[in-house]
Design a protein around this motif. Sequence first.
Motif, short mmCIF file in Angstrom:
data_model
loop_
_atom_site.label_atom_id
_atom_site.label_comp_id
_atom_site.label_asym_id
_atom_site.label_seq_id
_atom_site.Cartn_x
_atom_site.Cartn_y
_atom_site.Cartn_z
N VAL A 247 52.84 7.07 35.83
CA VAL A 247 52.93 8.28 36.66
C VAL A 247 53.07 9.55 35.85
O VAL A 247 52.97 10.64 36.39
N LEU A 248 53.28 9.44 34.52
CA LEU A 248 53.35 10.62 33.68
C LEU A 248 52.05 10.89 32.94
O LEU A 248 51.98 11.82 32.13
N LEU A 249 51.00 10.12 33.21
CA LEU A 249 49.71 10.40 32.60
C LEU A 249 49.13 11.68 33.21
O LEU A 249 49.23 11.92 34.41
N ASN A 250 48.50 12.47 32.37
CA ASN A 250 47.99 13.79 32.75
C ASN A 250 46.68 13.66 33.52
O ASN A 250 45.75 12.98 33.08
N VAL A 251 46.61 14.33 34.67
CA VAL A 251 45.37 14.43 35.44
C VAL A 251 45.23 15.88 35.88
O VAL A 251 46.11 16.43 36.56
N ALA A 252 44.16 16.53 35.44
CA ALA A 252 43.88 17.93 35.83
C ALA A 252 45.06 18.85 35.57
O ALA A 252 45.37 19.73 36.36
N GLY A 253 45.74 18.62 34.43
CA GLY A 253 46.74 19.58 33.99
C GLY A 253 48.18 19.25 34.29
O GLY A 253 49.07 19.99 33.85
N LYS A 254 48.45 18.16 34.99
CA LYS A 254 49.84 17.78 35.22
C LYS A 254 49.92 16.27 35.44
O LYS A 254 48.92 15.63 35.79
N PRO A 255 51.10 15.68 35.23
CA PRO A 255 51.24 14.24 35.46
C PRO A 255 50.96 13.85 36.91
O PRO A 255 51.11 14.67 37.84
N ILE A 256 50.57 12.61 37.11
CA ILE A 256 50.29 12.10 38.46
C ILE A 256 51.45 12.40 39.39
O ILE A 256 51.26 12.89 40.51
N ILE A 257 52.67 12.11 38.95
CA ILE A 257 53.85 12.29 39.81
C ILE A 257 54.05 13.77 40.15
O ILE A 257 54.59 14.12 41.21
N GLY A 258 53.58 14.68 39.29
CA GLY A 258 53.69 16.11 39.58
C GLY A 258 52.84 16.53 40.75
O GLY A 258 53.26 17.34 41.59
N HIS A 259 51.62 15.99 40.85
CA HIS A 259 50.77 16.28 42.00
C HIS A 259 51.45 15.81 43.30
O HIS A 259 51.39 16.49 44.33
N ILE A 260 52.08 14.63 43.23
CA ILE A 260 52.74 14.07 44.41
C ILE A 260 53.96 14.93 44.80
O ILE A 260 54.16 15.26 45.98
N MET A 261 54.76 15.30 43.82
CA MET A 261 55.95 16.10 44.11
C MET A 261 55.60 17.44 44.72
O MET A 261 56.28 17.92 45.63
N ASP A 262 54.53 18.06 44.26
CA ASP A 262 54.13 19.35 44.83
C ASP A 262 53.81 19.21 46.31
O ASP A 262 54.17 20.08 47.12
N LYS A 263 53.13 18.14 46.68
CA LYS A 263 52.81 17.90 48.09
C LYS A 263 54.09 17.69 48.91
O LYS A 263 54.21 18.19 50.04
N LEU A 264 55.03 16.94 48.37
CA LEU A 264 56.27 16.67 49.10
C LEU A 264 57.07 17.94 49.32
O LEU A 264 57.59 18.19 50.42
N ILE A 265 57.18 18.75 48.29
CA ILE A 265 57.97 19.98 48.40
C ILE A 265 57.30 20.96 49.36
O ILE A 265 57.96 21.63 50.16
N ASP A 266 55.97 21.04 49.32
CA ASP A 266 55.25 21.89 50.28
C ASP A 266 55.52 21.46 51.72
O ASP A 266 55.51 22.29 52.64
N ALA A 267 55.76 20.16 51.93
CA ALA A 267 56.00 19.64 53.28
C ALA A 267 57.47 19.77 53.71
O ALA A 267 57.81 19.42 54.84
N GLY A 268 58.33 20.26 52.83
CA GLY A 268 59.73 20.46 53.18
C GLY A 268 60.67 19.36 52.77
O GLY A 268 61.85 19.38 53.14
#
Length: 325
Positions: free
Chosen positions: A24-45
């Motif tokens: 989950v810490l491998l880089n995809v499009a500039g951030k780790p996989i888990i970072g893309h997921i966390m951004d979605k979660l935080i956007d949802a509240g």
Amino acid sequence: MKAIIPVAGVGTRLRPHTFSHPKVLLNVAGKPIIGHIMDKLIDAGIDEAIVIVGYLGSMVEDWLRKNYSIKFTFVNQHERLGLAHAVWMCKPYIRNDEPLLIILGDTIFDVDLRPVLENEVSTLGVHEVDDPRRFGVAVTENGKIMKLVEKPDEPISNLAIVGLYFLRQAAPLFSSIDHLIHKDIKTKGEYQLTDALQYMIEHGEPFTTFPVNGWYDCGKPETLLSTNETLLQKKPKSKAYPGCIINDPVFIAENASVSNAIIGPNATIGEHAVVSDAIIKDSIIGNDARVSQIMLDNSIVGNNASISGNPHEINIGDYSEIRVR
């Protein structure tokens, strides 16, 4: 609202990269996989996450705490006994009457979670697939889930369960997992979350589905590169670099060094990476990597790796050093 994020997997299909980094810490499009997921979660509240870790779990914990300020609880799954078992370990941290979102930590989703979290009943994210035998699938009737089957031998539905689960109340889920564990009910040697949800359905719990059209697999090198390409399409145009040709879409970290190079399309250049006298396309270059005098295509270069030479296709892990003549 709390989210449970299981990230205890080893990621064997992404070796050698996962020998030194959790998947989950491998880089995809500039951030780790888990970072893309966390951004979605935080956007949802979502304001609290329970993260189930295992292999190299301290690296996941350190990265999340450094980059996000929400409340985290980390649960260590020493024995990988299945997804239901992983979720069951979170029971002490969740009230019976509260809603719950479960989101798998190794797949990136492009879906607005806010309307999902407003559902009056429990709901599962699904995506139509050609071959459902690799997934848990949902059989539906008039929008309601009638049956869930884990990796069916015969294709009874093409609606794959993609790893997004919203439970209106946590209590029925944990009661169902208790039943599986106490009765030692396993499928393919593990306690399956699909089986727990099916038990809930059989005992009257209503479930619906919601479509997840953007569903990006990161489980293998070729799918990691494909996901990188898809996500880069959403990035703004890169800035110009003197002496270089930039073929968007690309991501080049602000502190990376790029000189006398052709970058892109579909290339990610990580933090503090150094690229010189090279052509990089359809590839991911890790943090602190050094690439020179080479052309790379469909390649993944790990963190702190160094490579130079002539045109080849490669897949090397962290801290590697290769000279191709």
